[in-house]
Design a protein around this motif. Sequence first.
Motif: not given
Length: 142
Positions: A89, A48, A91-92, A68-72
């Motif tokens: 990795n 992160i 992320f969105q 922060f939306v998350g790991k996609i």
Amino acid sequence: MRTKRKVFAYITRGDDENRELLVFEYKGEPEVGLQVPGGTIEDGELLIDALYREVKEETGLPREVLDFVGKIHKYTYYPEHQDKAYERNIFQFEYTGEPIEFFEHMIKSQGRDNGMTLLFRWESIKNLPQLAAEQDKAIELL
């Protein structure tokens, strides 16, 4: 074969029907291709922390305009004709700042890209041009 760890940020805006992705090209080097912000995770660095560092270095955008939306997605990328592997990795973030269509940002970092200027713009996810080095591999997960 050693695997390098990477983070990538899909920074989006708009609703599902009109969602756009923030992309960039290197100024004066369009042959490098269209990309999304990202980079290498340093030894001992948390995932992160690397993500936020790379987004700040490459875009100049403050955290306050990125939700922060998350790991996609996570996968291993093997570039053609190279004895390398990259753990990617992805992320969105959702962009919540003032509307801006285009901007330039000069990278300030300790890396080899220090001093380079990036040209940013928004592209519709529905009609997204191909991104360099398979950086668009997880677009369908947005």
